[in-house]
Structures are given as C-alpha cells and as structure tokens.
Design an enzyme around this catalytic site. Sequence first.
Site, PDB file in Angstrom:
ATOM      1  CG  ASN A 208      -0.214  -0.109   2.518  1.00 51.59           C
ATOM      2  OD1 ASN A 208       0.606   0.743   2.840  1.00 51.59           O
ATOM      3  ND2 ASN A 208      -0.504  -1.149   3.292  1.00 51.59           N
ATOM      4  CE  LYS A 286       9.281 -11.515 -14.215  1.00 48.74           C
ATOM      5  NZ  LYS A 286      10.203 -10.725 -15.065  1.00 48.74           N
ATOM      6  N   PRO A 303      -2.909 -12.359   9.517  1.00 53.56           N
ATOM      7  CG  PRO A 303      -0.843 -12.485  10.603  1.00 53.56           C
ATOM      8  CD  PRO A 303      -1.506 -12.744   9.281  1.00 53.56           C
ATOM      9  CG  ASP A 304      -7.047  -8.130  13.374  1.00 53.90           C
ATOM     10  OD1 ASP A 304      -6.326  -7.279  13.938  1.00 53.90           O
ATOM     11  OD2 ASP A 304      -8.215  -7.912  13.010  1.00 53.90           O
ATOM     12  CB  ILE A 305      -0.891  -7.343  14.313  1.00 51.57           C
ATOM     13  CG1 ILE A 305      -0.250  -8.204  13.211  1.00 51.57           C
ATOM     14  CG2 ILE A 305       0.118  -7.058  15.423  1.00 51.57           C
ATOM     15  CD1 ILE A 305       0.875  -7.518  12.463  1.00 51.57           C
ATOM     16  CG  PHE A 323      -2.977   4.746  13.590  1.00 54.20           C
ATOM     17  CD1 PHE A 323      -2.767   5.976  12.980  1.00 54.20           C
ATOM     18  CD2 PHE A 323      -2.448   4.525  14.844  1.00 54.20           C
ATOM     19  CE1 PHE A 323      -2.028   6.953  13.614  1.00 54.20           C
ATOM     20  CE2 PHE A 323      -1.704   5.494  15.481  1.00 54.20           C
ATOM     21  CZ  PHE A 323      -1.489   6.727  14.867  1.00 54.20           C
ATOM     22  CE  LYS A 337      -8.477  -1.080  12.586  1.00 54.14           C
ATOM     23  NZ  LYS A 337      -7.535  -0.470  11.623  1.00 54.14           N
ATOM     24  CE  LYS A 341      -9.433  -4.723  13.402  1.00 58.50           C
ATOM     25  NZ  LYS A 341      -9.036  -5.818  12.510  1.00 58.50           N
TER      26      LYS A 341
END
Length: 399
Positions: A208, A286, A303-305, A323, A337, A341
Amino acid sequence: MLTDKRILLIIAGGIAAYKSLDLIRQLRKRGAWVTPVLTKAGAEFVTPLAVSALAGEKVYRDLFDLTDEAEMGHIQLSRSADLVVVAPATADLMAKMAGGHANDLASTLLMATDTPVLIAPAMNVRMWEHPATRRNIATLRGDGVMVVGPNEGDMACGEYGPGRMSEPEEIVNAIETALAEGPLAGRRILVTSGPTHEPIDPVRYIANRSSGAQGTAIARALAVMGAEVVFVTGPADAERPEGVHIVEVQTAQEMLEAVQGVLPVDAAIFAAAVADWRVASASDSKLKKTKGGIPALEFAENPDILATVSQMEAGRPGLVIGFAAETDDVIANATSKRARKGCDWIVANDVSPETGVMGGHENAVTLISDEGAEHWPRMGKHEVAHQLAERIATALGSL
C-alpha cells in the site's frame, strides 16, 4: 526539553558545515548552551566569528592553546557537556574516531570524552558507500556512538544519493532523544509502522501507499519523552527514528512474530498499515506471461495483529492504540473497528486521495476512546505525534 543542557558541537570540514549555523540557532532557541569546536577544515566553510556570534561562546580550534592546555582544557571540554555532537561528521573524522586517532583538538576531545556522542555524517555518496566508511560506521555504532542520517538527495558535487547531512531540525530531534528525561522514563512502548509487502513471487508483491512517516514521528516523540521504544517497521520510505530499537520486517506474519517477541510492554501503538490479505501460495519462481491468460491468485487473510494483542488474556499492554485509515464514513468505521478489535483507542484519519495524508507531511485525526470522538485540527505529522505522546504519558501515569 533542552533547557540548560550543554552541547559540545564539533564542526568538521565540508559544505554541510553551513547547516551547523542554523543548528546552533535552533539549539540556543530551545534553551541549550552550545560550546563550539571548529576544525581547521571546518573554518574553510564557516567563520569562527559567525559560529561564536550565534553560540555566544568562544570557539575552540587549537589543541595547543597554551592558556587552555595549562589546565588540560581539552579534558575539561570533553567532559563538561551533556552530549558531544559532531555535525557535519566527515569521512575523515569518522575514520579517526573508529581508529582511535587523536591528532587534533576534535579527535582528541572525542577520544578523551566520557560523554555520549552523536554524529551527523555528511559526505559524497561514493564516500558514504565506500567499504571503509561502512566498516567505520559499524565500528562507531558498536562503540555506542549515536548516528542521525545521512539523508538522500542532490549534492553540491552534482551527484545524487545518500550522504547529505540531516537537516538541523532532525539533528535537534535526535539530540532531544539522546538527552530524554521525560514523563515516559522507565516505560517500554511498542510502535509498529509502515506498510507490509506480501509476496506474489520473488519479484512482485502486494503493498500500500503508507510511507511510515506518522509511525516514525510517533516513535521519535515517545523517545523524546523518555520512553524505551521498540519500533517494528515494514519496508517504509520514511527515515528510521533515532534512539530507538528497530526491528525490520517485510510481511504481516513477520510483523506479528516480531510484536509477540517484543512483549510485554506498557503500551502498544499500531500505526502500521498492514495488508489485510496475502497470496495463499506465493510462487517460488517468477510468474511468466503466457498465452494461457492471466494467472489466478488465491488470497488468504493475514493475521490481525491489533486484535491479537488487544484480546490477550495475559500480558496485555496497559494501553493499546490502533489506527484506522478510512476513505468513507471515517468516524463510524473507526468506532466500529475499535469495538471489534478490543483496543483502547483508535486514531482515525481520512486517507482519501484528495486529502494528501497518505504519504504526505500533514494529518488530520480523530481520537476515539471511551470518552467519544475528539477531532484534532489538521497539523504536521510531527505535531500529531507529540500530541499523541502527551496523551499516552497522561494515560500511563494514571494506570
């Protein structure tokens, strides 16, 4: 943070010496006392009169000044400061430091000091990349010398690359970090930052636009306030913060493992823009364009840290901050969120392309907590970081 701190500033030769004048001005503005030492080569670029006028102090130049040396002045100079700063630190002076040479006032001071030392390297890109310089900088770091920069950019010689001395503001920030004795002293804080790179094959990846600038600013602000900061970062463009422990990772899985290895901490700030998905079976070779058409990529969830740490039953940090980078319904999505979380705070911001936040120098955030949504005005990312650090210090002080 620098009121009445004493800085021994060694100015070596090089075109970047002109920046030392602004550095002196900024240090004096923040309340520091600056004792300047000017090498023979440094005096070719800035005059002793200009340095003395800005510092309000005598400029020291000669090792064999009989008046001073009658009382071993070089020993007193080397040990009376809170911090010794070398800016610019040339390849020659760094080589002297690494080799233990002491044949002029600057190198003798650096050999005789028992005070922490911070250097700001400045040289031609080829000199910076030379194996001898790389060995010397590794030796100096191993000796406990702190380093700020160098930056990448155009040089006076016409070349481009790493070797530009850090800007005076960056050096002042590094000095504040080195001398930090703030409200977060004794606290250990984790900060994640930057993007993650999820491989498709050995040469391609999913990522990103996060530059890591906000995470770097937060880590630096926490360190300035005295915290022991562990900075876990993906492959970000932003400069790494000074005075913190840095852990470099590439993927979300690597970041989770690094975070788990850092715990326990007093607080955890998850500013990294972690990729939500990865390619389930990244290719070892490749992927080639074929007549068979576009390859189909199967995705798996990363994984959702933030949730993993927020929902820990044992060893959870006292304060967990996430964040939320959103483009639509920012407050509603960020509030949802936070509840999903299980973190204490969410720092929400609008990263729509027209805001210029993603990869830019400014941010406009909303702090969401049990007390509701608090909107902060648009400001520089460093200002956002300092304001957030102050809130963290207050919150940890009441835990």
